[in-house]
Write an enzyme that holds these catalytic residues in place. Sequence first.
Site, mmCIF file in Angstrom:
data_model
loop_
_atom_site.group_PDB
_atom_site.id
_atom_site.type_symbol
_atom_site.label_atom_id
_atom_site.label_comp_id
_atom_site.label_asym_id
_atom_site.label_seq_id
_atom_site.Cartn_x
_atom_site.Cartn_y
_atom_site.Cartn_z
ATOM 1 N N HIS A 186 36.290 35.735 -14.174
ATOM 2 C CA HIS A 186 36.714 36.023 -12.984
ATOM 3 C C HIS A 186 37.960 35.172 -12.637
ATOM 4 O O HIS A 186 38.932 35.648 -12.090
ATOM 5 C CB HIS A 186 35.744 36.317 -11.763
ATOM 6 C CG HIS A 186 35.104 37.506 -12.079
ATOM 7 N ND1 HIS A 186 33.883 37.649 -12.598
ATOM 8 C CD2 HIS A 186 35.645 38.877 -11.778
ATOM 9 C CE1 HIS A 186 33.540 38.833 -12.716
ATOM 10 N NE2 HIS A 186 34.394 39.574 -12.404
ATOM 11 N N ARG A 288 38.495 47.440 -7.949
ATOM 12 C CA ARG A 288 37.207 46.702 -8.006
ATOM 13 C C ARG A 288 36.742 46.397 -6.641
ATOM 14 O O ARG A 288 37.136 45.760 -5.854
ATOM 15 C CB ARG A 288 37.593 45.348 -8.529
ATOM 16 C CG ARG A 288 37.363 45.293 -10.120
ATOM 17 C CD ARG A 288 37.511 43.736 -10.589
ATOM 18 N NE ARG A 288 37.469 43.503 -11.975
ATOM 19 C CZ ARG A 288 38.343 43.378 -12.924
ATOM 20 N NH1 ARG A 288 39.497 43.290 -12.340
ATOM 21 N NH2 ARG A 288 38.142 43.294 -14.244
ATOM 22 N N ARG A 325 36.020 51.986 -8.877
ATOM 23 C CA ARG A 325 34.954 51.979 -9.356
ATOM 24 C C ARG A 325 33.853 51.600 -8.206
ATOM 25 O O ARG A 325 34.083 50.836 -7.341
ATOM 26 C CB ARG A 325 34.811 50.570 -10.225
ATOM 27 C CG ARG A 325 33.435 50.130 -10.599
ATOM 28 C CD ARG A 325 33.354 49.126 -11.444
ATOM 29 N NE ARG A 325 33.753 47.744 -11.070
ATOM 30 C CZ ARG A 325 34.155 46.586 -11.642
ATOM 31 N NH1 ARG A 325 34.018 46.626 -13.063
ATOM 32 N NH2 ARG A 325 34.332 45.705 -11.168
ATOM 33 N N GLU A 415 30.319 49.423 -20.843
ATOM 34 C CA GLU A 415 30.362 48.001 -20.835
ATOM 35 C C GLU A 415 29.234 47.564 -21.637
ATOM 36 O O GLU A 415 28.753 46.135 -21.611
ATOM 37 C CB GLU A 415 29.998 47.456 -19.124
ATOM 38 C CG GLU A 415 31.387 47.726 -18.503
ATOM 39 C CD GLU A 415 31.260 47.295 -16.986
ATOM 40 O OE1 GLU A 415 31.998 46.440 -16.932
ATOM 41 O OE2 GLU A 415 30.571 47.867 -16.053
ATOM 42 N N ASN A 438 35.426 43.276 -20.988
ATOM 43 C CA ASN A 438 34.989 42.071 -20.500
ATOM 44 C C ASN A 438 33.246 41.950 -20.720
ATOM 45 O O ASN A 438 32.855 41.121 -21.428
ATOM 46 C CB ASN A 438 35.018 41.426 -19.263
ATOM 47 C CG ASN A 438 36.817 42.019 -18.890
ATOM 48 O OD1 ASN A 438 37.572 41.837 -19.770
ATOM 49 N ND2 ASN A 438 37.231 41.894 -17.863
ATOM 50 N N ASP A 439 32.923 42.874 -20.133
ATOM 51 C CA ASP A 439 31.055 43.031 -20.265
ATOM 52 C C ASP A 439 31.063 43.368 -21.828
ATOM 53 O O ASP A 439 29.803 43.037 -21.956
ATOM 54 C CB ASP A 439 30.516 43.858 -18.997
ATOM 55 C CG ASP A 439 30.441 42.931 -17.833
ATOM 56 O OD1 ASP A 439 30.153 42.043 -17.964
ATOM 57 O OD2 ASP A 439 30.876 43.466 -16.869
ATOM 58 N N CYS A 486 39.631 49.262 -19.205
ATOM 59 C CA CYS A 486 40.122 48.731 -17.979
ATOM 60 C C CYS A 486 39.747 47.079 -18.046
ATOM 61 O O CYS A 486 39.982 46.493 -17.158
ATOM 62 C CB CYS A 486 39.792 49.224 -16.719
ATOM 63 S SG CYS A 486 37.997 49.126 -16.728
#
Length: 556
Positions: A186, A288, A325, A415, A438-439, A486
């Site tokens: 983050h 987000r 999201r 993800e 990312n995840d 994304c």
Amino acid sequence: MEKTLRGVGVSHGVAIGQVRHMGTAVLEPPAHQIPTEDAPRERARAKQAVDAVAADLIARGTLAGGEAQAVLEAQALMAQDPELLADVERRITVGSSAERAVYDAFAAYRALLAAAGEYLAGRVADLDDVRNRIVARLLGVPMPGVPDSDEPYVLFARDLAPADTALLDPTLVLGFVTEEGGPTSHSAILARALGVPAVVALPNATDVAEGVVVAVDGSSGEVLLDPSTEKQDELRRLAAERKAALSASSGPGRTSDGHLVPLLANVGGPADVAAALEAGAEGVGLFRTEFLFLDDSKRAPSEQAQVEAYRKVLEAFPEGRVVVRVLDAGADKPLEFLTPADEPNPALGVRGLRTLLEHPEVLRTQLRALAAAAEGLPVHLEVMAPMVADRADAKAFAEACREAGLQAKYGAMVEIPSAALRARAILEEVEFLSLGTNDLAQYTFAADRQVGALARLQDPWQPALLDLIAAAAGAAKAAGRSCGVCGEAAADPLLACVLTGLGVTSLSMGSASIPYVRASLATYTLAQCQRAAEAARAADSAEEARIAAQQVLSGE
Ligand code: PEP
Ligand code: MG
């Protein structure tokens, strides 16, 4: 003396300024006995620190206004609670130092509060913050949390949690350097959202002293300590030249032979919209929404507050596409009122859609607020769920959207590797996919995205990750559906071409990266991107994949 440190560059540009540290958790003061004659002095020190912290909290409240003011004023009252102060003085009288007495008195009060039921237990975090502030002042170490500064600075931290960064003043932060955090952490995401240069995974970053002047190169990952004035001027000139060249690129995202790949922005709320518009974003690919929830981790924002925030973002892109999201709470974004406090492994626990299915009222409110916000606007609203694991998850989310009567496309984020592998089945339930790389990297490599030492495994060039992306994009193509990216992978100008070659249909990223990706995409044909993608997937490591793609694209 100039010295260069090296980490992982995660947000382009150069920042030059003085180092300020993010205050870390306060250490436990030593518990040694003090001589009796020192007691009056220690009592005076304790009282002085308590008063100074209370005054500071009140001043911050006046500055912040609104709900934050009420919270900060309540904290000031806690700091000056007469019973607590009496306990501190008692402890000093029997031989504690001022800092130890404060530490212990607050611990005792904390235990009482925690045992007293939900409302009071909710105040424990505020109480801890007050204690940390008083102890930090007594120990002469930086205050926990965001530094107090009127001057712009480069923020150095061990790591940055979303809750810490929610309080940052973007006009003061020139750049970030963190010890922990990989390219998808983050800290990296926030830096890109603010459009400031950032370097993560820099070992011992927090050893660099406050006040030292540094030059942070967010592309190469280099951090120069004490650069000469000539060097500073040269770096500023190079950065300005690069920026000017990039801002000359405009228009929709497309390859040199005209294959369209919409370039969308990742936003955390209305505050990010101006930068997205300035960068020429064709819409929003990831809103987000959890950032709206981070201001107060104890309760959800009201439905009306949500409607207003959503509407501001939707209005900014008339006729455009906005992908919202729904709340992704849990793991690295815990919310006190939703996230279980005792999970042994929060990243593998109840987070994302799992949280919402356990708290359907939160999801319902959010969907209702989105429907109200989009009312009467020509925007193409799309709504997606985080952390979809399988078809049953996708079905539950689709049903919630239908029940809410939402006029929007609904989709699933990919993800978790299981979702990429079974994308075809998931697309029987929802209308689009969006790859959260990312995840997806974190779960594919079992490598916590917050841990800087594992940056190698979170590298989005990893061929195994590219395989999963290809699987999802292929399933979407066969079903005639869209499949965007994304995650932060989309913000890498070279990887963006490879993703396009893998069949990804849109790219969403922090706004500051859009010009870089636009310029890179416009350089190559779709066929070149496809060949680069094949070469990258045939490699055995992230580094080899990057080199192989580069070679194909540069025609070597
Ligand atoms: C992702 O995981 O790639 C993603 C976009 O979601 P977040 O970074 O907010 O977890
Ligand atoms: Mg994610």
